[in-house]
Structures are given as structure tokens and as C-alpha cells.
Motif scaffolding. Sequence first.
Motif, PDB file in Angstrom:
ATOM      1  N   ALA A  72       0.836  -1.194   0.000  1.00 29.83           N
ATOM      2  CA  ALA A  72       0.000   0.000   0.000  1.00 29.83           C
ATOM      3  C   ALA A  72       0.874   1.248   0.000  1.00 29.83           C
ATOM      4  O   ALA A  72       1.969   1.262   0.563  1.00 29.83           O
ATOM      5  N   ALA A  73       0.384   2.304  -0.643  1.00 26.28           N
ATOM      6  CA  ALA A  73       1.097   3.581  -0.640  1.00 26.28           C
ATOM      7  C   ALA A  73       0.898   4.296   0.694  1.00 26.28           C
ATOM      8  O   ALA A  73       1.824   4.911   1.220  1.00 26.28           O
ATOM      9  N   PHE A 106       2.487   8.887   3.328  1.00 26.25           N
ATOM     10  CA  PHE A 106       2.577   8.406   1.946  1.00 26.25           C
ATOM     11  C   PHE A 106       3.971   7.811   1.845  1.00 26.25           C
ATOM     12  O   PHE A 106       4.965   8.527   1.951  1.00 26.25           O
ATOM     13  N   THR A 137       4.584   3.845  -7.033  1.00 30.75           N
ATOM     14  CA  THR A 137       4.702   5.295  -6.899  1.00 30.75           C
ATOM     15  C   THR A 137       4.989   5.670  -5.450  1.00 30.75           C
ATOM     16  O   THR A 137       4.280   5.244  -4.546  1.00 30.75           O
ATOM     17  N   PHE A 139       6.442   8.914  -2.634  1.00 36.38           N
ATOM     18  CA  PHE A 139       6.450  10.367  -2.461  1.00 36.38           C
ATOM     19  C   PHE A 139       7.491  10.753  -1.430  1.00 36.38           C
ATOM     20  O   PHE A 139       7.522  10.191  -0.334  1.00 36.38           O
ATOM     21  N   ARG A 153       9.178  14.758  -6.468  1.00 33.80           N
ATOM     22  CA  ARG A 153       8.581  14.422  -5.174  1.00 33.80           C
ATOM     23  C   ARG A 153       7.784  13.126  -5.316  1.00 33.80           C
ATOM     24  O   ARG A 153       7.952  12.196  -4.553  1.00 33.80           O
ATOM     25  N   GLU A 154       6.913  13.070  -6.305  1.00 31.58           N
ATOM     26  CA  GLU A 154       6.226  11.809  -6.602  1.00 31.58           C
ATOM     27  C   GLU A 154       7.031  11.106  -7.679  1.00 31.58           C
ATOM     28  O   GLU A 154       7.345  11.709  -8.713  1.00 31.58           O
ATOM     29  N   ILE A 156       8.392   6.997  -9.465  1.00 30.00           N
ATOM     30  CA  ILE A 156       8.187   5.550  -9.553  1.00 30.00           C
ATOM     31  C   ILE A 156       9.490   4.848  -9.219  1.00 30.00           C
ATOM     32  O   ILE A 156      10.536   5.160  -9.771  1.00 30.00           O
TER      33      ILE A 156
END
Lengths: 578, 578
Positions: A72-73, A106, A137, A139, A153-154, A156
Motif C-alpha cells: 500500500a502507498a 505516503f 509510486t 512520495f 517528489r512523486e 516511480i
Amino acid sequence: MRYSESFIYTLKEDQKEAAIVSHNLLLRGGFILKLASGIYNYLPLGLRVIRKVSDIVREEMNKAGAQEILMAAIQPAELWKESGRWNDYGKELLRIKDRGDRDFVFGPTHEEVVTDIVRRFVKSYKQMPLNLYQIQTKFRDELRPRFGLMRGREFIMKDAYSFDKDEAGMDVSYEKMNIAYHNIFRRCGLAFRSVEADTGSIGGKDSEEFMVLSQTGEDEIVICDSCEYASNVERATSIVEDEPAQEIELKEVATPGKQTIKDVCEFLGSDPKFSAKALVYKNEKDEVFCFFVEGDDELNLIKAMRATGSVELEMVSDDELKKLGLEKGYIGPVNFPNKDVKVLCDERIKHRNNLVVGANEPNYHLMGAKFGRDFECDTADLRVVKEGELCPRCKKGTLKKIRGIEVGHIFKLGQKYSKAMNATFLDENGRSVPYYMGCYGIGIGRTAQAAIEQNHDEYGIIWPISIAPFEIEIVSLDTRNKELVEFCDILYEQMKKEGFDVLYDDRDERAGIKLNDMDLIGIPIRVIVGKKAFEKGEVEVSLRRDRQKQSVEKDEVLEKVKELRDMLYSEIEEGRDG
Amino acid sequence: MRYSESFIYTLKEDQKEAAIVSHNLLLRGGFILKLASGIYNYLPLGLRVIRKVSDIVREEMNKAGAQEILMAAIQPAELWKESGRWNDYGKELLRIKDRGDRDFVFGPTHEEVVTDIVRRFVKSYKQMPLNLYQIQTKFRDELRPRFGLMRGREFIMKDAYSFDKDEAGMDVSYEKMNIAYHNIFRRCGLAFRSVEADTGSIGGKDSEEFMVLSQTGEDEIVICDSCEYASNVERATSIVEDEPAQEIELKEVATPGKQTIKDVCEFLGSDPKFSAKALVYKNEKDEVFCFFVEGDDELNLIKAMRATGSVELEMVSDDELKKLGLEKGYIGPVNFPNKDVKVLCDERIKHRNNLVVGANEPNYHLMGAKFGRDFECDTADLRVVKEGELCPRCKKGTLKKIRGIEVGHIFKLGQKYSKAMNATFLDENGRSVPYYMGCYGIGIGRTAQAAIEQNHDEYGIIWPISIAPFEIEIVSLDTRNKELVEFCDILYEQMKKEGFDVLYDDRDERAGIKLNDMDLIGIPIRVIVGKKAFEKGEVEVSLRRDRQKQSVEKDEVLEKVKELRDMLYSEIEEGRDG
């Protein structure tokens, strides 16, 4: 794919927000689009590249026995409190409150979550080795996001985590990843080096970074010109010829208004390397340190952090210096005036017999200071190595500095997280032991962008074929000529049938626009169908990298293109010098 | 993949957190693992299913001419303020502040971002139609996350957005998606129906939901037994036979202590359908409404919201009723006592000549009330249709209710977002026009879980082959028998070579455990290699769905398995009744 039906929009103008070429080309080529600072949307061309890099990563990870999962993010704060990083991580950690006012983050990385998963299922040494990875992804709330996908910042990332029953097992898992990483970056068509790296705040034993070589890279790499030694400058060491100089008596000299090493040494006529300069820093716990390095050396902040167990070091202001009783420009190790400040010398200071140092009073320095006789303190390796110094490994070659872009990082974590989170298994003797872990990251977007930084010319991108958005581009230069269009249409269908990944520029646009877009987007093999040549039964085939056109008979195009494709892939398999 | 090297851990016990079978089986089979309320990790088996569903979605979307992109998860609040949803969306929107104290959201959907992307590039009607989609992790901060992946907070969704120059174009784009969705759910091996749906707060014109049929579904679907009519109950209408009854004079009758329709009608000896019951609600703007429906009808809240332009409707408490001057149990439309409360009758009330209604004073009702003569108010369709009523489309068949799980939803948005965000293009006449948009969602995880809800038995999951984590499982029941192991090893390698997706249970475990795990995990085709049969030169082949074992000669296994695989795929291609 037909260009006329594609969401590909190139930009003519250089983009102001881009400070480096690769960022500019990603924007101009319609690969990515900025949504907010450090946050990008991947447009169709960009996503194709991301997917190709991901597929290579996935294949090599699977081949190395790792298993893909997807964590999970959004992660509950409890896990981060267990590991201790809820407090340690700082502002890069994006903290979130849900509607019930509960704390989440996150995920910037997944050590906590993966350790939590594994501790629920893996109770015996028989269930290891184990390596779980994901492509996801993440962050990180960077203070200064920059360079597009390089420091977003974001972003992969592929992150993998290995679990072993002992250190020897951990070493094997680490080595497997090392090999997998070499395969991955070779298959992406990159010139790269793996270099020794500092383990930083993640902790752990060994660590290597994978650097794509590029003059615009943010990282400095130290390499030996005769052996395989390669290290991030943050960690690099060297052997420096010993020049202890003549031992003399300590004496105070007036140096009115001379505060910098350069000024003092010029004034006294001495060589800066026979002096010690002071640098005063405080860390995140407000502990103050005074570091001494030789006058012509540079303090290596990463080494200083490691030597002092600090996570952050910030230079002390002039005002603070005053409060600490330290005289700016005249600080020296002899009779150091403040016992609350910890003094640390670079190891080389220890070997000098004769140093110019501050006298700890305004407008005075000392000459002839000698470690052990006139002052004593803890020592550590605190300096940045210089080009031309002797290699610490082979002790023969000399060191050189090059620049690189860090695209991968592998770590031996040891038991740092498993101990903190009480994540244990039963060993052969029925004893409860925390797992031995490793962690292994690859920046997927950064790898794609680094490939551009390394492979471009004044016209645009030159993609390595293995990660290009398409392998081949067909450009029809006359969309009103029925025969020509029909030929292109058929060629396009044939290529698709043969499994080629092909972009067909069938737009009703001027030839100049189409050729410029082709160069900008950078697809490696190009088939240009122009009216004149076509009437002679020929088309032009070229490679993006040299743009040298070859005339090929119409019915031999498919063969020619296959041949070029095979050649490009086999070049990649052979690897590039890094 | 070899089971012994896999991160697959099944659980024997039913899981307390699971209220429905599919959730329990996902947990027990080691497909997913809960991290926090409504937040799950996908373990290797689970991720394989997610990937297979995603691949089917991707293929059909591409075939329909849509183009894949990947938009950022973290979106700046500015865009949500432009569209107006920053205020409208409520607590499901996860709001975040970055280190610079700027507002962001974790995207629950991407209308704003995609509209922003398109308005930067698409300036002319010639650049449309356009359909952009992505497969991505979203977050909706549900008040009550439940049922695993069915109603999670973090979830994987395919969302697509079409852009057209006019309404006719939008209709074509919508229809393409309609066809693609039928293909997708058919290829996932699901029995499903597409049903008319309410457009809700997203707004827009037409909307259809794709429902996987299942008795445990959260949605109620109304279908006709003679034509193709199918509708979410939220929107369904029907034709009900008109029974106006005899017109009589209005008269007040004492009904001491009788507050419910049932009690009142029993007391008066009248049929509940000739009465009107009152339901008092307030909306998000604190507007109060009194709805009247027939005594044996149920108020349809979604219809009530649409009729009143409300986003939320909440029942008014007894205390609030008092303050409004309304007598609980005795509220009636004749001489309604509070002008600030908006009164709305169901359309059917209008056709009655003779109704029992509250008298607006305690312990009294009125008999013989007639719309238009004794009271008047706005009317709307406010009722839930009942089974057995006449189909509104063919006007012949009768309606039936079944249950379903919503796995997809397609919408004609019209110009709602493009107008709000000033996202326009120039049409043929050079006029600036907002795009005509559609949006199209599929819950990837929910689709996978719905497949289980529809396909399981008391032993575990029965995956449709197209989305199963593996197509085939080989189980060796005697790992100490060298010949048997060698046979299995070779069979496994042969199958991989033939392109089968195969799990090989080579674990040194008891036969019972291996067979139970096999049934639980639910791989469609199984090859069981037991000692006894093996010594006779045979192995057992079976399908998960009927578990009927067939003895097959050792050297015919591969052929047999191929045959079964082809059979299962062609069954799926034919589709299932929905």
C-alpha cells in the motif's frame, strides 16, 4: 501506432523550468507534463518508456528469484513509530491525517511495511532466503525538487527487500541483486559504474550505488585509472604521500586582519597544506563540533556526519560562534577555548609536525603546532579526496573524478529494522533471531531520464532501443500521394505483424515539422518515405544516432529494418563501457 | 513457479474481519494482507490476478482507440477549486498539506487533472475524438471501508476520459466504451449485466453500471423477464396498474396511539396502498423536505435527492420534528403546518381518489383525502419499484430484482468539467466551445474479488482461467520418490516452455495440506501426481470447478492439459449469461 491518432504534442521552445537537457527534452518531446513542483504526469510516450524500463527490471528481478508484490502507498504511522523513523525521517516524509484524525504517511520507502508482512508469515529459518519487490509510486517531500524526474517528489521506484537467516545469507542475496542490477542497467543500454557508497542514515554495512555516467550528474565519483576501484566521493578514500615537514617550536605570530587560510598563508609565506582550518557545525541534536582539516582540503560532510553520528550538520552562524567564545578566523586546536564543543581532526593532521593554526585570539595565529605535543583530540577521515591521489585499493593507480547520476542503490541493512520491529524467526537451534535484511532500489523515471542525459544531441533524444517508446518510426512525407500512402500503410501493418514496436507518422503536416519531431522524440530506427525516392522505388532508412540515410529498395525495407534492430539489440547485450 | 520458493502462505481459519466469502478467501488464500482499515497489500498471488485483469482492460481499451497515460496521484488543490469539488467532495477526499503548507489531495478520481492536461494541448476540433486512460492507485477515505477490495480506501482503478467536439461525438465515444466494457467483463469470465444508473453528483446525462451478478452484491438491480431492460434500483421505474378507488368525502377519524401505517390501516380496516406516509429529511444545506409515498411503498432516496437537488439526505430526528411543528405519526399533506418545509408527493399519490393521511394533530387521521381537491404539492417519481410490476420499456414483461456488484461505470459528463475549468477548443466556425466529456471507470481489485464472489464453493476459489493467478497447478504428492519428482520436474519445465502459466507444488508437505491449498487457491486446471497411479503410468487431471479426476497416461498429460486450457478459454470467449 498512428501519430495522427496519438496524444503526442511536441513543443518547439526550450522550457524555462528545465535546468538540464534531459528535462527539457522530456518536456519538449511530450513525454511528461508538470502538474506541480516535483510532480509530473506521464503522457503516452513517457509511459511507454517507463513501462519498458519496468519490464526489464521485472524480468531481471524474477530471474534473480525475487517475487513481486504491491504494498500500500498509504501506511499507518504506528509502523514508523515502531522502527523509530516517525521521529527520524524529517520533513521529506509526507504525513497525512485521515478523516478519523489518525496518522498516516505516503510511503517514501517500504522497510516498515515489508518487515511487517514478513514477520506475519516467516517464522522459521527454512522459509528463507526471501526477496520481495515492487514497482510503485512513492512520495518524498523534497525541499528543492528539480531536474524533472531526476529529483521529483512523486516518483516511480522499484524497491526490493531481502530476508535471510544469517549474515552469510544476506551477503549472497546482496550479491544476487548486484548481478541483477548490472544486467538491468546493461539491458537499458546505459554506460554506468557501480561504486562504493555511504550507508547514510539507513544504516547497515555495505552499500553500492549504480551511477549512469554523465557530466551533468549530481554525484561525484572517484575512480582509479588502473584498478576497478570506484566510489562515491562521499565515501572515497586515498593514500596521500606523507610530508611531515620539519618539527619546530610553537610560536605565536601576529596576523592582523588575516582570517582566511589563503590570506594567512600568503602573509606568513607558508604552504596551505601545512595549516589546519576550523569548520564549526551543529547537528540535529544541537551538539556543536569543530572539525579541523588541512588548509587545502575540503571537509567531507558525509564523513563528518558518520564520525559524529549525526543525521544533519548545519554550519554555525557568526553570532553563535561569538556566544560559543570562538574567534572567527582565528580558531585553532591548541588550548581550544570551549569544552562543550567537540573537536575532531582529520587523520592527516596527526602526521604533520608543523602547522599554522588559529591562536584563539583575534589577529593572532600559531606556527609550528604539532599534534600530540601541542594539542590532542579524536581523529577521523574527514576530507574529500583529490584527483591525482593514490588509489586506496591497488595503491598504484591514481584517482580521477567523474560525474554520475545515481539510478540504483543496494544496501546491506543487517538487523536494523528487524530488531527495532521485533521481527524474528526461529533458527536451527530454536532460538529467536531477527532477520538479516537487505534493501535494493531503482529509480525507474530517473533511469529513463538518465538515459537521455547520456544519449542526446543538438536535435533531441537518442533512445537506446530497449527502452525507446517505439523501436521504429515510419515517416511518410507526402500524405496526398495515394500510392505512397498505401505503401506506408502496408509497411506499417507488416511491421506490426512482425512484432515491431512502430510509430507511423501519417500526419498531414509539412516535412520539416515531421522530421524535426522525429529527431526530437528520438526513436532509434527511422524509415522515411519521400516522394522523389519513392518514385525511384526507394525509401530512406537511418539510425537516429548518426542520422545517416541509406537508400533501400522498397521491397527490402522490412529486411533492412530487422537487421538494424538485431544489431542495436546485440550491441546492447554486449554492454557499454562504464 | 515452484511453490516451495514462493511467498504463498494460506490460512486454515476463517478470517474474522471478513463479512463476505470472497474477502475471506482472498485473505485465507494469501492473496492480500490488510495493512490498515480499507488498505491492503497485494501478495504475489493477488498481484498476479490484478495484473491479469489489468492486462485484459489495457488490451480492450487500446483496441477501442484509447491511449494510456499515468497521471500523478498527488494533485494540487487549485484544480479542485477550479472545478468546485474542493468544497463539494466531502470527507472522502483525502486532503494533504505539503512541507510548504500548500494544499493537495490524494486523487480519488482524475477529471480535474485530465481536463487540465487536455486543455494545454487540444485547441482545435480536429484534435478530437480523444480518450485517455490510466490504471492507477486511488484513495477515497470511506467512512466504513468493508468487504476487502470491494470497498477499500486505497484501491486500483482504471479510469478513462473522453473528449469530443459535440454531443454526437460524445455519444460515439461512450458507445465505444460500452462495447469495450462488455468485452472486458466477458473476457474476465464473469456473468454480468449492464444496467441504467443514476448519474449522481458527478452529473451528466446517460450512465450505465456494469454489475457482476451475485446474491451478496451491495447493489439491487431491476430486470425485465421479457425484454433487455435492466436498471439499478436507484433509477428503475415501472408501470403500476392504476387503482384510483372510489372518491369519498374527506373526514377526520380518531386513531388514538396509532402512528405507523400498519397500525393505522389495521385499525381503520383500509389497504395500506390507499394511504400516504410522510418521511421528513434534511439535506446538506439544511433544507427540510417532507416526502409522501403510498403506505406500502418505500422512499427511493436517490430519486429523492435528484428531485430536490440534494447531495445528502439525512432523516430528521424526533426533536427536530417537534421544533418544525410536525406531529410524528400524524403528518399529512392536507393543511400542511409548516411553510418552510418543502412537500413532495410521489406521482402515484396524484392518481388516488381516496387516501388515509395524517391529520397533523396527535391521535387523528384523515380518510378520503384526494390530491388536487384537498391538497396540492409538487410531485416526482420517489418510490422504489417492486418485483412483479410492469416493465417501463416493453410494457409487457414483469420486473424482477437481482443483486449485483458494481465493477464498472460509464458516464456522459457533457460539459460539466470543461465549462467549470474553462477548457475549450475552437470549433469549425472558430468559436470557443468547452469539450464534451465522458468518464469511464473499472475497479480492478473489485473485479477480481467479484469473480470470487461469483465463483467459489465450500473448498475455496474457482478462478476463471483468464484471470487466475496461474492456469495450471502440478501437485506432486510424493517428494521422496525420485522418479516421480523427476517426472514432475520435467513436466513443469515442458509446460513453461509451451507458454503455460504454471504453479508447481513441490513442497515437502502432507498430501492433505497440498490438496486443500490447491482447492483454496483455485487454479482452474490441476495435475495431481500420486505414487499409486504414477506406478501404473498414470496421473490425475481435473478441473477445479467440478474436482472430477480423470486418469491420464503420463505421456498424454501435456496434450490433455492443452485441450482443457483451450476449452476453458473458448468457453470464456462465448460469454456467460448475465
